[in-house]
Write a protein that holds these residues in place. Structure first.
Motif, short mmCIF file in Angstrom:
data_model
loop_
_atom_site.label_atom_id
_atom_site.label_comp_id
_atom_site.label_asym_id
_atom_site.label_seq_id
_atom_site.Cartn_x
_atom_site.Cartn_y
_atom_site.Cartn_z
N ALA A 33 0.84 -1.19 0.00
CA ALA A 33 0.00 0.00 0.00
C ALA A 33 0.88 1.24 0.00
N ASP A 34 0.35 2.35 -0.52
CA ASP A 34 1.06 3.61 -0.47
C ASP A 34 1.29 3.98 1.00
N VAL A 35 2.50 4.38 1.31
CA VAL A 35 2.84 4.74 2.69
C VAL A 35 3.30 6.19 2.72
N SER A 36 2.96 6.88 3.80
CA SER A 36 3.35 8.28 3.94
C SER A 36 3.15 8.71 5.38
N ALA A 98 -0.68 3.69 5.77
CA ALA A 98 -0.45 2.72 4.70
C ALA A 98 -1.79 2.56 4.00
N GLY A 99 -1.90 3.14 2.81
CA GLY A 99 -3.20 3.21 2.17
C GLY A 99 -4.10 4.11 3.01
N ALA A 100 -5.26 3.58 3.41
CA ALA A 100 -6.20 4.35 4.23
C ALA A 100 -6.02 4.07 5.72
N ASP A 101 -5.09 3.19 6.08
CA ASP A 101 -4.94 2.77 7.47
C ASP A 101 -3.90 3.60 8.21
#
Length: 206
Positions: A33-36, A98-101
């Motif tokens: 997942a995209d992480v930020s 991570a994503g929506a989490d």
């Protein structure tokens, strides 16, 4: 850490230089997942509360009995206030996603009453808490949170990051050492559910 060339063995320096180390290099884990890292939002308050209590339990800082007695709504209210009405621009709450989490969070504030080496400068910023969901460790979230905190601290004139770690928490002290932190000297004793916990102060120049 200074503002010059970054030490390749310094994790915060590598992150600042855009060289994010892959903790799982050589292993194919499939799509991730995209992480930020982003500023916490009011909606994050209950998620941060739940994550904090899970982390405390996993690290043995609270017993099941004490955990059951904690007023989670009160804790959530405190986090909501910290997110929506911070006392100053140096009081921040960040979340790792991570994503929506929401998978981790960090809270920081001006460091006060901590005797530090002269190299820490006049405006240290304290990392009050840094937790990553127990199911999402070793994915780089803690490193990204620290790097984002260092960036924000520099923007408001911060000269160093300061934090406390239990002396017997080997995982936390290894992480801090890898991230460019060093022992600052001061120690303190806390009462954790009737058990004395000795913490050491760590700092990293930014």
């Amino acid at each position: 850490m200074d503002s010059g060339p970054h030490d390749p063995d310094d994790l915060l320096g590598a992150l600042a230089a855009g060289q994010v180390p892959d903790e799982h290099a050589g292993h194919d884990h499939g799509p991730t997942a995209d992480v930020s890292v982003r500023p916490a939002t009011p909606e994050d308050a209950p998620l941060v509360t739940a994550l904090q209590l899970r982390a405390w339990r996993a690290r043995g800082l609270v017993t099941d009995e004490l955990l059951a007695a904690i007023d989670t709504s009160s804790v959530t209210t405190q986090w909501h206030s910290a997110i929506t009405d911070p006392p100053s621009s140096r009081h921040r709450v960040l979340t790792a996603v991570a994503g929506a989490d929401v998978v981790g969070f960090l809270a920081c504030a001006p460091a006060t009453d901590v005797p530090l080496p002269d190299t820490a400068g006049d405006e240290p910023v304290e990392v009050l808490t840094l937790e990553v969901d127990t199911s999402r460790t070793r994915e780089g979230h803690g490193s990204r949170l620290l790097a984002a905190c260092a960036d924000l601290a520099r923007e408001v004139g911060g000269t160093a990051l300061v934090t406390w770690a239990a002396q017997d928490d080997d995982a936390r002290t290894r992480f801090l050492s890898t991230a460019g932190f060093a022992p600052a000297g001061p120690r303190r004793v806390l009462d954790a559910a009737g058990t004395e916990v000795v913490e050491s102060c760590w700092f990293a120049q930014i």
